[in-house]
Design a protein around this motif. Structure first.
Motif, PDB file in Angstrom:
ATOM      1  N   MET A   1      -8.275 -51.919 135.510  1.00  0.00           N
ATOM      2  CA  MET A   1      -7.722 -50.632 135.956  1.00  0.00           C
ATOM      3  C   MET A   1      -6.355 -50.335 135.362  1.00  0.00           C
ATOM      4  SD  MET A   1      -8.867 -51.026 139.896  1.00  0.00           S
ATOM      5  CE  MET A   1      -9.627 -49.588 140.569  1.00  0.00           C
ATOM      6  N   ARG A  25     -17.415 -42.896 134.848  1.00  0.00           N
ATOM      7  CA  ARG A  25     -18.176 -43.261 136.053  1.00  0.00           C
ATOM      8  C   ARG A  25     -19.654 -43.340 135.699  1.00  0.00           C
ATOM      9  NH1 ARG A  25     -14.542 -44.237 139.962  1.00  0.00           N
ATOM     10  NH2 ARG A  25     -13.299 -42.431 140.568  1.00  0.00           N
ATOM     11  N   LYS A  79      -9.634 -31.998 138.204  1.00  0.00           N
ATOM     12  CA  LYS A  79      -8.820 -32.802 139.140  1.00  0.00           C
ATOM     13  C   LYS A  79      -7.467 -32.127 139.347  1.00  0.00           C
ATOM     14  CE  LYS A  79      -7.607 -37.648 140.039  1.00  0.00           C
ATOM     15  NZ  LYS A  79      -7.821 -39.046 139.637  1.00  0.00           N
ATOM     16  N   GLY A  84     -16.275 -35.326 150.305  1.00  0.00           N
ATOM     17  CA  GLY A  84     -15.565 -36.545 149.897  1.00  0.00           C
ATOM     18  C   GLY A  84     -14.406 -36.792 150.841  1.00  0.00           C
ATOM     19  N   THR A 101     -14.613 -39.971 154.146  1.00  0.00           N
ATOM     20  CA  THR A 101     -13.718 -41.134 154.000  1.00  0.00           C
ATOM     21  C   THR A 101     -12.653 -41.144 155.106  1.00  0.00           C
ATOM     22  OG1 THR A 101     -12.553 -39.760 152.410  1.00  0.00           O
ATOM     23  CG2 THR A 101     -13.913 -41.517 151.505  1.00  0.00           C
ATOM     24  N   LEU A 153      -7.439 -50.533 156.209  1.00  0.00           N
ATOM     25  CA  LEU A 153      -7.970 -50.224 154.876  1.00  0.00           C
ATOM     26  C   LEU A 153      -8.166 -51.485 154.030  1.00  0.00           C
ATOM     27  CD1 LEU A 153      -6.075 -46.955 153.968  1.00  0.00           C
ATOM     28  CD2 LEU A 153      -8.548 -47.232 154.028  1.00  0.00           C
ATOM     29  N   SER A 208     -12.912 -47.658 152.813  1.00  0.00           N
ATOM     30  CA  SER A 208     -14.014 -46.699 152.990  1.00  0.00           C
ATOM     31  C   SER A 208     -15.013 -46.784 151.837  1.00  0.00           C
ATOM     32  CB  SER A 208     -13.473 -45.271 153.091  1.00  0.00           C
ATOM     33  OG  SER A 208     -12.380 -45.211 153.956  1.00  0.00           O
ATOM     34  N   VAL A 209     -14.489 -47.032 150.604  1.00  0.00           N
ATOM     35  CA  VAL A 209     -15.387 -47.177 149.439  1.00  0.00           C
ATOM     36  C   VAL A 209     -15.270 -48.646 148.984  1.00  0.00           C
ATOM     37  CG1 VAL A 209     -15.939 -46.282 147.123  1.00  0.00           C
ATOM     38  CG2 VAL A 209     -14.784 -44.799 148.796  1.00  0.00           C
ATOM     39  N   ILE A 229     -15.953 -49.923 143.986  1.00  0.00           N
ATOM     40  CA  ILE A 229     -15.543 -48.746 143.203  1.00  0.00           C
ATOM     41  C   ILE A 229     -16.327 -48.738 141.883  1.00  0.00           C
ATOM     42  CG2 ILE A 229     -13.573 -47.614 142.090  1.00  0.00           C
ATOM     43  CD1 ILE A 229     -11.764 -49.083 144.115  1.00  0.00           C
ATOM     44  N   PRO A 259      -7.415 -49.864 148.168  1.00  0.00           N
ATOM     45  CA  PRO A 259      -8.378 -49.069 148.945  1.00  0.00           C
ATOM     46  C   PRO A 259      -8.585 -47.652 148.391  1.00  0.00           C
ATOM     47  CG  PRO A 259      -6.295 -49.243 150.125  1.00  0.00           C
ATOM     48  CD  PRO A 259      -6.184 -50.143 148.933  1.00  0.00           C
ATOM     49  N   GLY A 265      -8.338 -47.149 145.021  1.00  0.00           N
ATOM     50  CA  GLY A 265      -8.522 -47.351 143.598  1.00  0.00           C
ATOM     51  C   GLY A 265      -7.184 -47.425 142.886  1.00  0.00           C
ATOM     52  N   SER A 266      -7.208 -47.250 141.564  1.00  0.00           N
ATOM     53  CA  SER A 266      -5.974 -47.339 140.787  1.00  0.00           C
ATOM     54  C   SER A 266      -6.202 -46.699 139.421  1.00  0.00           C
ATOM     55  CB  SER A 266      -5.607 -48.817 140.634  1.00  0.00           C
ATOM     56  OG  SER A 266      -4.396 -48.936 139.945  1.00  0.00           O
ATOM     57  N   ARG A 272      -7.683 -42.924 140.109  1.00  0.00           N
ATOM     58  CA  ARG A 272      -7.279 -43.180 141.499  1.00  0.00           C
ATOM     59  C   ARG A 272      -7.529 -41.952 142.370  1.00  0.00           C
ATOM     60  NH1 ARG A 272      -1.196 -43.892 141.764  1.00  0.00           N
ATOM     61  NH2 ARG A 272      -1.351 -41.641 141.873  1.00  0.00           N
ATOM     62  N   PHE A 312      -3.282 -36.566 151.761  1.00  0.00           N
ATOM     63  CA  PHE A 312      -4.079 -35.626 152.554  1.00  0.00           C
ATOM     64  C   PHE A 312      -4.761 -36.376 153.709  1.00  0.00           C
ATOM     65  CE2 PHE A 312      -7.655 -33.015 153.682  1.00  0.00           C
ATOM     66  CZ  PHE A 312      -7.291 -31.712 153.399  1.00  0.00           C
TER      67      PHE A 312
HETATM   68  C1  HEM Z   1      -9.168 -42.753 153.773  1.00  0.00           C
HETATM   69  C2  HEM Z   1      -9.515 -41.831 152.933  1.00  0.00           C
HETATM   70  C3  HEM Z   1      -9.924 -42.052 151.505  1.00  0.00           C
HETATM   71  C4  HEM Z   1     -10.238 -43.206 150.839  1.00  0.00           C
HETATM   72  C5  HEM Z   1     -10.219 -44.640 151.365  1.00  0.00           C
HETATM   73  C6  HEM Z   1     -10.576 -42.838 149.480  1.00  0.00           C
HETATM   74  C7  HEM Z   1     -10.936 -43.747 148.486  1.00  0.00           C
HETATM   75  C8  HEM Z   1     -11.225 -43.394 147.184  1.00  0.00           C
HETATM   76  C9  HEM Z   1     -11.553 -44.340 146.140  1.00  0.00           C
HETATM   77  C10 HEM Z   1     -11.635 -45.854 146.282  1.00  0.00           C
HETATM   78  C11 HEM Z   1     -11.779 -43.625 145.010  1.00  0.00           C
HETATM   79  C12 HEM Z   1     -12.133 -44.201 143.618  1.00  0.00           C
HETATM   80  C13 HEM Z   1     -10.838 -44.476 142.872  1.00  0.00           C
HETATM   81  C14 HEM Z   1     -10.972 -45.182 141.539  1.00  0.00           C
HETATM   82  O1  HEM Z   1     -11.996 -45.084 140.857  1.00  0.00           O
HETATM   83  O2  HEM Z   1      -9.995 -45.854 141.150  1.00  0.00           O
HETATM   84  C15 HEM Z   1     -11.591 -42.233 145.339  1.00  0.00           C
HETATM   85  C16 HEM Z   1     -11.733 -41.192 144.441  1.00  0.00           C
HETATM   86  C17 HEM Z   1     -11.581 -39.866 144.790  1.00  0.00           C
HETATM   87  N1  HEM Z   1     -11.169 -39.352 145.997  1.00  0.00           N
HETATM   88 FE1  HEM Z   1     -10.726 -40.405 147.643  1.00  0.00          FE
HETATM   89  N2  HEM Z   1     -10.472 -41.478 149.359  1.00  0.00           N
HETATM   90  C18 HEM Z   1     -10.061 -40.957 150.559  1.00  0.00           C
HETATM   91  C19 HEM Z   1      -9.806 -39.634 150.852  1.00  0.00           C
HETATM   92  C20 HEM Z   1      -9.908 -38.593 149.978  1.00  0.00           C
HETATM   93  C21 HEM Z   1      -9.556 -37.230 150.268  1.00  0.00           C
HETATM   94  C22 HEM Z   1      -8.980 -36.736 151.593  1.00  0.00           C
HETATM   95  C23 HEM Z   1      -9.846 -36.499 149.155  1.00  0.00           C
HETATM   96  C24 HEM Z   1      -9.663 -35.031 148.884  1.00  0.00           C
HETATM   97  C25 HEM Z   1      -9.103 -34.163 149.663  1.00  0.00           C
HETATM   98  C26 HEM Z   1     -10.356 -37.422 148.155  1.00  0.00           C
HETATM   99  C27 HEM Z   1     -10.776 -37.070 146.889  1.00  0.00           C
HETATM  100  C28 HEM Z   1     -11.149 -37.983 145.912  1.00  0.00           C
HETATM  101  C29 HEM Z   1     -11.548 -37.596 144.570  1.00  0.00           C
HETATM  102  C30 HEM Z   1     -11.647 -36.180 144.029  1.00  0.00           C
HETATM  103  C31 HEM Z   1     -11.805 -38.781 143.867  1.00  0.00           C
HETATM  104  C32 HEM Z   1     -12.244 -38.922 142.418  1.00  0.00           C
HETATM  105  C33 HEM Z   1     -11.047 -39.136 141.516  1.00  0.00           C
HETATM  106  C34 HEM Z   1     -11.448 -39.298 140.062  1.00  0.00           C
HETATM  107  O3  HEM Z   1     -12.573 -39.679 139.777  1.00  0.00           O
HETATM  108  O4  HEM Z   1     -10.615 -39.026 139.200  1.00  0.00           O
HETATM  109  N3  HEM Z   1     -10.379 -38.675 148.689  1.00  0.00           N
HETATM  110  N4  HEM Z   1     -11.255 -42.115 146.663  1.00  0.00           N
END
Ligand code: HEM
Length: 494
Positions: free
Chosen positions: A90, A100, A128, A297, A301, A356, A361-362, A365, A428, A430-431, A435, A441
């Motif tokens: 990462m 992905r 994004k 999404g 989560t 976390l 939640s995920v 990854i 939790p 990602g990075s 990320r 939010f």
């Molecule tokens: C506790 C809440 C949340 C957790 C634990 C979480 C966790 C994650 C993780 C692990 C990824 C993958 C990161 C990676 O590949 O390095 C991700 C991607 C993403 N998350 Fe979250 N998420 C949360 C909340 C949210 C919220 C509230 C939103 C939007 C309002 C959101 C939008 C996204 C989007 C758009 C991606 C894709 C980013 C990309 O591919 O560039 N997530 N999230």
């Protein structure tokens, strides 16, 4: 004839002399592959996966190491299970690992034109950035404080009623309503309950999450794709796709027909679609997919984090007590805990960090390698799918100590790990480039919700599945792993 024969022999001899060094190189350059568990013909390692892949992959990694190569049918899958290797994936080689993988299910549900599963490139970058600039900046998030307060107060009223009747209440259901209502009000301008004909059931949302984490056999063993049809996977995907499409189409239509000016996210997306000077062209389908990404999404989560936090607090009475003391001393009045007050609550942050860590939640990854790379001395080929097992990394006793499995928020007191994924033992969200953009939010809603719940009520469950008074830890299946059974609780007002 003789001349032809002599020429052929001569040509073969010369070709041999010229190609010899190359042939020697090909046969002596051995590709060094990471350790792999034994596998069966055709299905590869698929039989070694359980319904909870993060758990079975973790068990395999204890035998085969933090970098192992599995085969899901004919597809090579690299599994990363330590902070060290995650750092190289990462950070050191972030760009190469920034794609992905997309199963046919994900392709059908999302089409790669949203953010989360979009291929790494210009469209992903711009999509994004639209979400970040218009929805996820600190300033924008702060501007939604009233929405969060109103919806939390509605939830508190329901809990107060249950408390006065001394009756149990399904907290998971309340969290679903809360996260959906807050996110819909922010993204769509209003809640969209069953009125106005724009409705999507929670059951469909859960099926969507399960399908996102499903393993369509046909993707890994093409000759067995008929099994996906027989087990009804294709049909389920079709149904969920249609339900979502009808729902989102109605929302978009309703916004297009509205005569008043609005400032919600969907309205902004529609203006960007009309504006031909934006760096990417968004057609109607793109717009609907970005909307879907943000709506579901975000809510799934965030809901999962709330559920696990209340679960762990109810399992650890001493942590609940410490948190209650902190919240009640910072917010010493009888009313709603404000977001300003929440900023002073240090133990609350430790609790959320610890939840976390144990319940990301995920948990796995997904990434896809786009160029050949050498990683920790092993050769990994472009096209290899990657699963970064955040769940295993965050329970690794090498980095977290012998009590890694234990819920102990205090462990974060001396650690400099934040939510941004700078330290690879804690990822939790990602990075790197991919990320999560929704960290602030999600936390904004989770922190103030928990502060109010814990301040106003004492909590207990009736009798747990193990015969004790603790909620169980059974996990659901899917890309996002929430509780398997709803959290039913008995709150009592203090
Ligand atoms: C506790 C809440 C949340 C957790 C634990 C979480 C966790 C994650 C993780 C692990 C990824 C993958 C990161 C990676 O590949 O390095 C991700 C991607 C993403 N998350 Fe979250 N998420 C949360 C909340 C949210 C919220 C509230 C939103 C939007 C309002 C959101 C939008 C996204 C989007 C758009 C991606 C894709 C980013 C990309 O591919 O560039 N997530 N999230």
């Amino acid at each position: 004839m003789e001349i032809i024969l002599i020429s052929l022999c001569l040509a073969t001899f010369l070709a041999f002399l010229l190609l010899k060094p190359l042939l020697t190189r090909i046969t002596t350059t051995k590709v060094k592959l990471p350790p792999s568990p034994w596998r069966l013909p055709v299905i590869g390692n698929l039989h070694q996966l359980s319904l909870h892949p993060h758990r079975s992959l973790h068990s395999l990694s204890l035998r085969y190491g933090p970098l192992m190569l599995l085969h899901f049918g004919c597809v090579p899958v690299l599994v990363v299970s330590s902070a060290d290797v995650a750092h190289d994936v990462m950070k050191t080689h972030d760009i190469k690992f920034s794609n992905r993988p997309r199963t046919k299910t994900v392709n059908k549900l999302l089409n790669g034109r949203e953010v989360a599963f979009s291929p790494y490139g210009e469209y992903w970058r711009q999509a994004k950035s639209i979400c970040v600039m218009n929805l996820l900046t600190i300033k924008t998030i702060q501007s939604f404080e009233n929405i969060r307060a109103e919806e939390i107060n509605t939830m508190m009223e329901n809990l107060e009623k249950a408390s006065s009747l001394s009756s149990p209440i399904n907290l998971s259901e309340l969290f679903t309503t809360l996260t959906n209502d807050v996110i819909r009000r922010i993204v769509l301008g209003r809640k969209y309950g069953s009125e106005r004909g724009c409705y999507i059931s929670q059951d469909i949302v859960r099926r969507f999450v399960e399908l996102m984490g499903a393993f369509p056999l046909g993707d890994f063993i093409p000759v067995l794709s008929w099994i996906d049809r027989i087990r009804g996977l294709d049909k389920k995907v079709e149904e969920v796709c249609n339900e979502f499409d009808v729902f989102i189409e109605k929302l978009v239509q309703e916004h297009e027909d509205a005569d008043e000016d609005r400032s919600d996210f969907l309205y902004i997306l529609l203006s960007l679609q009309r504006d031909k000077t934006t760096p990417i062209e968004l057609d109607r389908r793109d717009l609907k997919l970005i909307l879907l990404d943000m709506l579901f999404g975000a809510s799934v989560t965030t809901f999962t984090l709330l559920e696990w936090t209340m679960t762990e607090l109810m399992r650890h009475h001493e942590c609940m007590k410490t948190l209650q003391d902190e919240i009640r001393s910072v917010s010493a009045h009888n009313g709603y805990v404000t977001e300003k007050e929440v900023e002073k609550m240090k133990y609350l942050t430790l609790v959320i960090k610890e939840v976390l860590r144990l319940h990301p939640s995920v948990p796995t990854i997904p990434r896809l390698l786009s160029e050949d790379v050498e990683l920790h001395g092993y050769d990994i080929a472009a096209g290899t799918q990657v699963l970064i097992n955040a769940w295993a990394i965050q329970r690794d006793i090498e980095t977290w100590g012998p009590d890694a499995e234990k819920f102990r928020p205090e462990r974060h007191l001396d650690l400099l790990v934040d939510f941004q994924g700078q330290n690879f033992k804690y990822i939790p969200f990602g990075s790197g480039r991919r990320r999560c953009p929704g960290i602030r939010f999600a936390l904004a809603l989770v922190e103030v919700t928990l502060a109010n719940l814990v301040k106003r009520f004492d909590w207990r469950v009736e009798v747990g599945t193990m015969g004790d008074n603790k909620p169980d830890l059974a996990e659901a299946i899917g890309l996002d792993v929430c509780r398997k059974f709803p959290l039913v609780v008995c709150p009592s007002c203090v």
